[in-house]
Design a protein around this motif. Sequence first.
Motif, short mmCIF file in Angstrom:
data_model
loop_
_atom_site.label_atom_id
_atom_site.label_comp_id
_atom_site.label_asym_id
_atom_site.label_seq_id
_atom_site.Cartn_x
_atom_site.Cartn_y
_atom_site.Cartn_z
N VAL A 1 1.82 -10.93 2.08
CA VAL A 1 0.89 -10.11 2.60
C VAL A 1 1.11 -8.75 2.30
CG1 VAL A 1 -0.71 -9.46 4.52
CG2 VAL A 1 0.11 -11.89 4.15
N THR A 2 0.40 -7.98 1.59
CA THR A 2 0.59 -6.56 1.34
C THR A 2 0.13 -5.71 2.51
OG1 THR A 2 0.35 -6.79 -0.97
CG2 THR A 2 0.28 -4.70 -0.31
N GLY A 3 1.02 -4.93 3.17
CA GLY A 3 0.69 -3.94 4.02
C GLY A 3 1.49 -3.02 4.52
N ASN A 4 1.19 -2.42 5.36
CA ASN A 4 2.42 -1.15 6.02
C ASN A 4 2.48 -1.22 7.33
OD1 ASN A 4 3.25 1.30 7.01
ND2 ASN A 4 2.24 2.51 5.46
N PHE A 5 3.37 -1.73 8.04
CA PHE A 5 3.54 -2.00 9.41
C PHE A 5 3.59 -0.69 10.07
CE2 PHE A 5 8.31 -2.09 8.56
CZ PHE A 5 8.85 -1.41 9.52
N PHE A 6 3.86 0.40 9.44
CA PHE A 6 3.80 1.80 10.38
C PHE A 6 2.39 2.01 10.68
CE2 PHE A 6 8.15 2.20 7.87
CZ PHE A 6 8.70 2.75 8.89
N ASP A 7 1.44 1.53 9.82
CA ASP A 7 -0.17 2.31 10.43
C ASP A 7 -1.00 1.07 10.25
OD1 ASP A 7 -0.34 4.54 7.69
OD2 ASP A 7 -0.28 2.19 7.77
N GLY B 1 9.21 8.06 9.73
CA GLY B 1 8.43 7.14 10.36
C GLY B 1 7.30 6.72 9.53
N GLN B 2 7.53 7.25 8.20
CA GLN B 2 6.47 6.74 7.30
C GLN B 2 6.90 5.55 6.15
OE1 GLN B 2 3.38 8.41 7.39
NE2 GLN B 2 4.15 9.13 9.24
N ALA B 3 5.97 4.91 5.79
CA ALA B 3 6.27 3.59 4.75
C ALA B 3 6.61 4.50 3.68
CB ALA B 3 5.23 3.00 4.85
N PRO B 4 7.71 4.05 2.93
CA PRO B 4 7.96 4.62 1.49
C PRO B 4 6.76 4.45 0.45
CG PRO B 4 8.93 2.31 1.60
CD PRO B 4 8.23 2.58 2.84
N ASP B 5 6.85 5.50 -0.53
CA ASP B 5 5.60 5.48 -1.36
C ASP B 5 6.07 4.45 -2.49
OD1 ASP B 5 4.12 6.23 -3.39
OD2 ASP B 5 4.95 8.35 -4.06
N TYR C 1 5.64 -9.74 4.81
CA TYR C 1 4.72 -8.69 5.17
C TYR C 1 5.26 -7.30 4.64
CZ TYR C 1 1.40 -5.63 7.50
OH TYR C 1 0.56 -4.31 7.92
N ASP C 2 4.81 -6.90 3.56
CA ASP C 2 5.43 -5.36 2.98
C ASP C 2 4.49 -4.96 2.30
OD1 ASP C 2 7.65 -3.59 2.46
OD2 ASP C 2 9.18 -5.05 2.48
N ILE C 3 4.98 -3.67 1.82
CA ILE C 3 4.18 -2.85 0.84
C ILE C 3 4.19 -3.52 -0.55
CG2 ILE C 3 4.80 -0.56 1.94
CD1 ILE C 3 6.80 0.02 -0.23
N GLY D 1 11.24 2.19 12.70
CA GLY D 1 10.43 0.99 12.50
C GLY D 1 10.73 0.14 13.55
N ARG D 2 11.78 -0.22 13.82
CA ARG D 2 12.52 -1.21 15.05
C ARG D 2 11.89 -0.55 16.15
NH1 ARG D 2 17.48 -1.18 12.25
NH2 ARG D 2 18.37 0.13 13.94
N SER D 3 11.76 0.76 16.42
CA SER D 3 11.51 1.33 17.60
C SER D 3 9.92 0.96 18.05
CB SER D 3 11.66 2.66 17.95
OG SER D 3 13.27 3.07 17.76
N THR D 4 9.18 1.30 16.91
CA THR D 4 7.76 1.10 16.71
C THR D 4 7.48 -0.16 17.20
OG1 THR D 4 7.49 2.73 15.27
CG2 THR D 4 5.79 1.39 15.35
N ILE D 5 8.05 -1.46 16.52
CA ILE D 5 7.71 -2.77 16.74
C ILE D 5 8.07 -3.01 18.10
CG2 ILE D 5 8.15 -5.13 15.99
CD1 ILE D 5 6.31 -3.71 14.17
N ALA D 6 9.30 -2.79 18.51
CA ALA D 6 9.88 -3.00 20.00
C ALA D 6 8.98 -2.63 21.13
CB ALA D 6 11.12 -2.35 20.10
#
Length: 159
Positions: free
Chosen positions: A93-99, A3-7, A68-70, A118-123
């Motif tokens: 646009v740089t960002g992290n949709f996880f947080d 559930g974390q964005a990739p480094d 919208y991505d890292i 990620g799908r679950s978080t957004i939904a």
Amino acid sequence: DDGQAPDDSTLNPGFYRKLHPIRLTWGEQLAGRYDFSGHRELIDIGGASGGWLMGIRTKAPHLRCVIYDIAAACAVADELIAEAGQQEHIRTVTGNFFDEQIPSGADVALLANCSTTGRSTIAAGSSPTCPSAVSCWSTRPTSRMTGPLAVCFPCTRLS
């Protein structure tokens, strides 16, 4: 998947470029299945190379688009957008949709080939931002990353 964005530091730009042609195809196919004519701005959450958006724009050229991505993904996307001459129509646009908050302004959002978490978080967090998933498309109904899975959400507001 934790559930974390990739480094960003572990991602190879070649990864995004290698998958870009198939993402273009998937975007074209999605645009043949989902009617984007009533929308003005599409945001691709976790948009990677921008291939989905470039493919969609072949059939919906009126759309303004946001990836919208890292940072690692946006850097490659910016190069590919410039190579395709799409700078007037697609931006990153740089960002992290996880947080982080998803940028505002779009009236439709695309979530494609992101992790299950990620799908679950957004939904789960979509109402009232994106109240309903109106289009779900998959060419292979198996586990993630084995084929395209795209969900388009009409957004009343992204704020």
